[in-house]
Design a protein around this motif. Sequence first.
Motif, PDB file in Angstrom:
ATOM      1  N   LEU A  25      -4.999   7.919   2.062  1.00 34.41           N
ATOM      2  CA  LEU A  25      -5.879   7.983   3.220  1.00 34.41           C
ATOM      3  C   LEU A  25      -7.328   8.034   2.765  1.00 34.41           C
ATOM      4  CD1 LEU A  25      -3.967  10.805   5.108  1.00 34.41           C
ATOM      5  CD2 LEU A  25      -3.845   8.360   5.577  1.00 34.41           C
ATOM      6  N   PHE A  26      -8.217   7.636   3.659  1.00 28.81           N
ATOM      7  CA  PHE A  26      -9.638   7.762   3.364  1.00 28.81           C
ATOM      8  C   PHE A  26     -10.404   8.074   4.634  1.00 28.81           C
ATOM      9  CE2 PHE A  26      -8.991   3.229   4.140  1.00 28.81           C
ATOM     10  CZ  PHE A  26      -9.985   2.938   5.056  1.00 28.81           C
ATOM     11  N   SER A  27     -11.536   8.710   4.435  1.00 33.33           N
ATOM     12  CA  SER A  27     -12.502   8.883   5.516  1.00 33.33           C
ATOM     13  C   SER A  27     -13.860   8.491   4.942  1.00 33.33           C
ATOM     14  CB  SER A  27     -12.514  10.322   6.049  1.00 33.33           C
ATOM     15  OG  SER A  27     -12.850  11.237   5.039  1.00 33.33           O
TER      16      SER A  27
ATOM     17  N   ARG B 161      -3.886   0.577   0.587  1.00 34.42           N
ATOM     18  CA  ARG B 161      -2.751   0.293  -0.288  1.00 34.42           C
ATOM     19  C   ARG B 161      -3.270  -0.592  -1.408  1.00 34.42           C
ATOM     20  NH1 ARG B 161       2.339   0.759  -1.442  1.00 34.42           N
ATOM     21  NH2 ARG B 161       3.598  -0.981  -2.138  1.00 34.42           N
ATOM     22  N   LEU B 162      -2.934  -0.220  -2.625  1.00 32.36           N
ATOM     23  CA  LEU B 162      -3.312  -0.971  -3.811  1.00 32.36           C
ATOM     24  C   LEU B 162      -2.027  -1.411  -4.487  1.00 32.36           C
ATOM     25  CD1 LEU B 162      -5.773  -1.819  -5.484  1.00 32.36           C
ATOM     26  CD2 LEU B 162      -5.551   0.323  -6.739  1.00 32.36           C
ATOM     27  N   GLU B 163      -1.829  -2.723  -4.551  1.00 32.31           N
ATOM     28  CA  GLU B 163      -0.624  -3.265  -5.187  1.00 32.31           C
ATOM     29  C   GLU B 163      -0.992  -3.833  -6.543  1.00 32.31           C
ATOM     30  OE1 GLU B 163       1.847  -5.750  -2.746  1.00 32.31           O
ATOM     31  OE2 GLU B 163       1.300  -4.627  -0.941  1.00 32.31           O
TER      32      GLU B 163
ATOM     33  N   ALA C 108      -5.895  -4.458 -13.264  1.00 31.54           N
ATOM     34  CA  ALA C 108      -5.982  -3.027 -12.973  1.00 31.54           C
ATOM     35  C   ALA C 108      -6.461  -2.787 -11.542  1.00 31.54           C
ATOM     36  CB  ALA C 108      -6.916  -2.332 -13.962  1.00 31.54           C
ATOM     37  N   MET C 109      -7.266  -3.718 -11.032  1.00 35.44           N
ATOM     38  CA  MET C 109      -7.748  -3.599  -9.663  1.00 35.44           C
ATOM     39  C   MET C 109      -6.635  -3.901  -8.666  1.00 35.44           C
ATOM     40  SD  MET C 109     -11.503  -5.354  -9.978  1.00 35.44           S
ATOM     41  CE  MET C 109     -11.937  -5.120  -8.250  1.00 35.44           C
ATOM     42  N   GLY C 110      -5.765  -4.845  -8.997  1.00 36.47           N
ATOM     43  CA  GLY C 110      -4.681  -5.192  -8.089  1.00 36.47           C
ATOM     44  C   GLY C 110      -5.183  -5.813  -6.805  1.00 36.47           C
ATOM     45  N   THR C 111      -4.391  -5.675  -5.758  1.00 34.23           N
ATOM     46  CA  THR C 111      -4.727  -6.219  -4.442  1.00 34.23           C
ATOM     47  C   THR C 111      -4.862  -5.061  -3.463  1.00 34.23           C
ATOM     48  OG1 THR C 111      -3.503  -8.243  -4.919  1.00 34.23           O
ATOM     49  CG2 THR C 111      -3.985  -7.785  -2.605  1.00 34.23           C
ATOM     50  N   LEU C 112      -6.025  -4.968  -2.851  1.00 35.79           N
ATOM     51  CA  LEU C 112      -6.345  -3.886  -1.924  1.00 35.79           C
ATOM     52  C   LEU C 112      -6.153  -4.344  -0.493  1.00 35.79           C
ATOM     53  CD1 LEU C 112      -7.679  -1.059  -1.398  1.00 35.79           C
ATOM     54  CD2 LEU C 112      -9.880  -2.280  -1.395  1.00 35.79           C
ATOM     55  N   SER C 113      -5.566  -3.473   0.321  1.00 34.27           N
ATOM     56  CA  SER C 113      -5.499  -3.744   1.759  1.00 34.27           C
ATOM     57  C   SER C 113      -5.749  -2.444   2.519  1.00 34.27           C
ATOM     58  CB  SER C 113      -4.153  -4.350   2.154  1.00 34.27           C
ATOM     59  OG  SER C 113      -3.090  -3.471   1.838  1.00 34.27           O
ATOM     60  N   TYR C 114      -6.460  -2.582   3.625  1.00 33.29           N
ATOM     61  CA  TYR C 114      -6.733  -1.456   4.505  1.00 33.29           C
ATOM     62  C   TYR C 114      -5.876  -1.609   5.755  1.00 33.29           C
ATOM     63  CZ  TYR C 114     -11.053  -0.697   1.811  1.00 33.29           C
ATOM     64  OH  TYR C 114     -11.976  -0.459   0.830  1.00 33.29           O
ATOM     65  N   SER C 115      -5.507  -0.488   6.356  1.00 32.61           N
ATOM     66  CA  SER C 115      -4.756  -0.518   7.612  1.00 32.61           C
ATOM     67  C   SER C 115      -5.102   0.712   8.443  1.00 32.61           C
ATOM     68  CB  SER C 115      -3.246  -0.573   7.340  1.00 32.61           C
ATOM     69  OG  SER C 115      -2.807   0.614   6.691  1.00 32.61           O
ATOM     70  N   GLU C 116      -4.676   0.673   9.678  1.00 31.98           N
ATOM     71  CA  GLU C 116      -4.848   1.782  10.621  1.00 31.98           C
ATOM     72  C   GLU C 116      -6.289   2.289  10.672  1.00 31.98           C
ATOM     73  OE1 GLU C 116      -1.673   4.702  10.583  1.00 31.98           O
ATOM     74  OE2 GLU C 116      -0.378   3.271   9.530  1.00 31.98           O
ATOM     75  N   LEU C 117      -7.219   1.337  10.684  1.00 30.95           N
ATOM     76  CA  LEU C 117      -8.642   1.692  10.713  1.00 30.95           C
ATOM     77  C   LEU C 117      -9.038   2.212  12.088  1.00 30.95           C
ATOM     78  CD1 LEU C 117     -10.096  -1.394   8.833  1.00 30.95           C
ATOM     79  CD2 LEU C 117      -9.720   0.900   7.919  1.00 30.95           C
TER      80      LEU C 117
END
Length: 156
Positions: A136-138, A122-124, A96-105
């Motif tokens: 998106l996040f802040s 992105r959560l795959e 359920a957690m999948g694989t998390l990746s962050y970008s454009e930080l």
Amino acid sequence: MTLRLSLRLAALSLSLLTPAILSAQTPDPLHTASRQELSIIKVLIAQENAWNKGDLAGFASSFKDSPDTLVITHTVSRGFTGLLDEYKRDYPSKAAMGTLSYSELEVHPLDENFAVVIGKYRLERGKKDGGNAEGLFSLVFENTDNGWKIIVDHTT
């Protein structure tokens, strides 16, 4: 001064100013990161790694242990207490957690003790586990006695 000459000067001025105006609106992708920026990015890398190992406690350790900590998603959660329980409820398994990746930080220091970070996640994961997600996040970070910690997380 003739009208034709005035128009040429106006066009030349506009063509010279346009790159400066456009570059002022776009963040510089190539700059030397400060020690503060690198320290905050390290927190996000550790958070991403903990998530991808299925370590929710490690992931949650990037948040400040305070009743003032805010996590804003589809609801507003206040305080650190219960944060880990909410993550466990929403992500009950590694699948359920999948694989998390962050970008454009982007790290935007406010002063020596606070910074704002924006980026994309992105959560795959498989369809039966909720499917892929992205948004998106802040984040607002505070420099605490325990290092840089997230005090506000707004994720869409």
